[in-house]
Scaffold this motif. Structure first.
Motif, PDB file in Angstrom:
ATOM      1  N   ALA A 145       0.897  -1.288  -0.091  1.00  0.00           N
ATOM      2  CA  ALA A 145       0.128   0.113   0.002  1.00  0.00           C
ATOM      3  C   ALA A 145       0.772   1.246  -0.048  1.00  0.00           C
ATOM      4  O   ALA A 145       0.655   2.095  -0.651  1.00  0.00           O
ATOM      5  CB  ALA A 145      -0.926  -0.113   1.399  1.00  0.00           C
ATOM      6  N   GLY A 146       1.865   1.393   0.815  1.00  0.00           N
ATOM      7  CA  GLY A 146       2.770   2.441   0.924  1.00  0.00           C
ATOM      8  C   GLY A 146       3.456   2.564  -0.285  1.00  0.00           C
ATOM      9  O   GLY A 146       3.732   3.819  -0.940  1.00  0.00           O
ATOM     10  N   PHE A 147       3.927   1.549  -1.016  1.00  0.00           N
ATOM     11  CA  PHE A 147       4.785   1.842  -2.300  1.00  0.00           C
ATOM     12  C   PHE A 147       3.718   2.124  -3.352  1.00  0.00           C
ATOM     13  O   PHE A 147       4.184   3.263  -4.307  1.00  0.00           O
ATOM     14  CB  PHE A 147       5.375   0.252  -2.411  1.00  0.00           C
ATOM     15  N   ILE A 148       2.662   1.759  -3.575  1.00  0.00           N
ATOM     16  CA  ILE A 148       1.611   2.151  -4.417  1.00  0.00           C
ATOM     17  C   ILE A 148       1.251   3.623  -4.230  1.00  0.00           C
ATOM     18  O   ILE A 148       1.422   4.295  -5.332  1.00  0.00           O
ATOM     19  CB  ILE A 148       0.348   1.411  -4.442  1.00  0.00           C
ATOM     20  N   SER A 149       1.079   4.043  -3.106  1.00  0.00           N
ATOM     21  CA  SER A 149       0.736   5.362  -2.919  1.00  0.00           C
ATOM     22  C   SER A 149       1.926   6.382  -3.294  1.00  0.00           C
ATOM     23  O   SER A 149       1.368   7.359  -3.620  1.00  0.00           O
ATOM     24  CB  SER A 149       0.720   5.570  -1.247  1.00  0.00           C
ATOM     25  N   ALA A 167      10.764   3.740   2.729  1.00  0.00           N
ATOM     26  CA  ALA A 167       9.836   4.483   3.417  1.00  0.00           C
ATOM     27  C   ALA A 167       8.646   3.506   3.756  1.00  0.00           C
ATOM     28  O   ALA A 167       8.076   3.280   4.940  1.00  0.00           O
ATOM     29  CB  ALA A 167       8.990   5.604   2.721  1.00  0.00           C
ATOM     30  N   ALA A 168       8.343   2.794   2.625  1.00  0.00           N
ATOM     31  CA  ALA A 168       7.047   1.932   2.691  1.00  0.00           C
ATOM     32  C   ALA A 168       7.337   0.692   3.700  1.00  0.00           C
ATOM     33  O   ALA A 168       6.789   0.164   4.562  1.00  0.00           O
ATOM     34  CB  ALA A 168       6.671   1.285   1.461  1.00  0.00           C
ATOM     35  N   ILE A 212       4.806  -2.114  12.999  1.00  0.00           N
ATOM     36  CA  ILE A 212       3.911  -2.877  13.702  1.00  0.00           C
ATOM     37  C   ILE A 212       4.314  -4.319  13.905  1.00  0.00           C
ATOM     38  O   ILE A 212       3.853  -4.914  15.187  1.00  0.00           O
ATOM     39  CB  ILE A 212       2.488  -2.703  13.032  1.00  0.00           C
ATOM     40  N   VAL A 213       4.707  -4.825  13.021  1.00  0.00           N
ATOM     41  CA  VAL A 213       5.195  -6.257  13.131  1.00  0.00           C
ATOM     42  C   VAL A 213       6.378  -6.477  14.197  1.00  0.00           C
ATOM     43  O   VAL A 213       6.241  -7.332  14.851  1.00  0.00           O
ATOM     44  CB  VAL A 213       5.658  -6.702  11.729  1.00  0.00           C
ATOM     45  N   ALA A 273       1.406   2.898   4.774  1.00  0.00           N
ATOM     46  CA  ALA A 273       2.013   1.642   5.135  1.00  0.00           C
ATOM     47  C   ALA A 273       1.752   1.244   6.522  1.00  0.00           C
ATOM     48  O   ALA A 273       1.349   0.120   6.882  1.00  0.00           O
ATOM     49  CB  ALA A 273       3.339   1.508   4.918  1.00  0.00           C
ATOM     50  N   LEU A 274       1.839   2.183   7.474  1.00  0.00           N
ATOM     51  CA  LEU A 274       1.601   1.861   8.890  1.00  0.00           C
ATOM     52  C   LEU A 274       0.296   1.554   9.132  1.00  0.00           C
ATOM     53  O   LEU A 274      -0.176   0.728   9.735  1.00  0.00           O
ATOM     54  CB  LEU A 274       2.174   2.953   9.641  1.00  0.00           C
TER      55      LEU A 274
END
Lengths: 305, 69
Positions: free
Chosen positions: A19-23, A52-53, A60-61, A126-127
């Protein structure tokens, strides 16, 4: 991280990273600032996007795995992204002397801030996505990721000149022998008959009329008008070279009347009014152009409302 | 950026000798207007300056201190 007792669930990290990378990828595509323009520029942006992603998705992991050292290091890594802004600014500032129509300091700062913020945005998307995936499962996590990407896109695309200012074609003409006018806005004094001829034959003019107070405040900003000239010149080209200062595209206010309108004169390479108007309308409104919509007495005039 | 750079008068080209006095800028005399325009244009291209017509037979050439070309 392998020291934790339970086996690690990778899905929050994978989905969050995606998600972060796509954004970040989406905002790379929609950039209208002519930067980055080369594969090398894209590669460095992509590398930053991946980092960044990854930072955003692995926090969280590592927290769930009770790896607090790892989580702390990740926040440390996140602060490294401050340098992105400085790097962008330096690159663009150095380019400034090499291009014929400068972007202006205000525009450069805007671009630099945007690039920095977009990396943070990728991190946050991503978070959020990885948190959602961790606690609600893969499907809902994916949905949250998509929503986060859309929200990020909507809020990150700032206002454009076209939202606040009417852009219409206008005639270029000369008054009192040598004063260049666009419509009824006086631009400058052109002393050389050769250049005047050139302007009359090939020049293009555009009138910028603010739709309201906000638009007028934006237009009064010099940096904003420099950005508009840069975008205009980038869209239709400019017949200018070192040693031809009077052929620079100009964006000037309607002075001394101070009606709040502005004119833009340009000697284009490609005589394409549509492209010119579209480029001006798509110019982003600069942060420095958002100041004080009420301080100038001119702004209080009735006819501008 | 917000302030326009102060232009320095670089040269004066004129067809009317009596309308100008020498100062810090050299005065170029021209026989007629076409010649004056030609001189002004050459000087502009050579020195990257901007021509301003005073409409009394005189053209002044100015250079901006921090001109971006």
């Amino acid at each position: 991280m392998s020291s934790s007792s339970a086996p690690i669930d990778w899905s929050p990290m994978v989905i969050g990273f995606a998600a972060g990378f796509i954004s970040r990828l989406i905002s790379l595509r929609t950039g209208r600032t002519h930067y980055p323009g080369y594969p090398s520029g894209y590669i460095s942006q992509l590398a930053l996007a991946i980092i960044a992603a990854m930072i955003g998705s692995s926090v969280i992991v590592s927290l769930v795995g009770k790896e607090f050292t790892a989580a702390t290091f990740l926040t440390l890594a996140a602060t490294q992204f401050r340098d992105v802004r400085t790097t962008e600014r330096k690159t663009l500032e150095q380019e400034e002397d090499l291009i014929l129509v400068a972007r202006g300091a205000g525009y450069i700062e805007g671009i630099a801030i945007t690039y920095e913020a977009r990396n943070y945005l990728a991190m946050m998307v991503a978070l959020v996505t990885s948190v959602a995936t961790e606690y609600t499962g893969v499907v809902i996590g994916g949905v949250v990721g998509i929503i986060a990407i859309i929200i990020g896109e909507v809020y990150m695309s700032g206002p454009k000149i076209g939202d606040m200012i009417e852009v219409e074609p206008a005639k270029i003409h000369f008054e009192k022998g040598s004063l260049l006018y666009v419509g009824d806005v006086m631009m400058m004094e052109v002393g050389l008959p050769h250049s005047r001829e050139r302007y009359q034959k090939e020049g293009m003019g555009v009138l910028l009329t603010p739709k309201g107070r906000r638009g007028q405040a934006v237009l009064w900003n010099v940096a904003q008008r420099q950005a508009i000239s840069h975008e205009a010149a980038a869209a239709v080209g400019t017949q200018k070279d070192v040693g031809y200062p009077e052929q620079t595209p100009l964006c000037r206010m309607d002075m001394p009347k101070g009606s709040g309108r502005a004119g833009l004169s340009i000697l284009p390479v490609e005589h394409n009014m549509e492209a010119l108007i579209k480029a001006i309308k798509n110019t982003p409104v600069l942060e420095s152009g958002k100041w004080s919509a009420v301080t100038s007495p001119v702004l209080n005039r009735k006819e501008m409302e | 950026m917000a302030d326009a750079p102060t232009p320095i008068m670089f040269a004066i080209v004129t067809t009317r000798k009596e309308s100008v006095h020498g100062g810090m800028a050299p005065v170029f005399m021209a026989r007629d207007e076409p010649e004056r325009d030609r001189i002004a244009m050459w000087l502009c291209r050579i020195t990257n300056c901007i021509a301003h017509d005073l409409h009394n037979g005189t053209i002044v050439l100015t250079v901006n201190q921090a001109s971006n070309g």
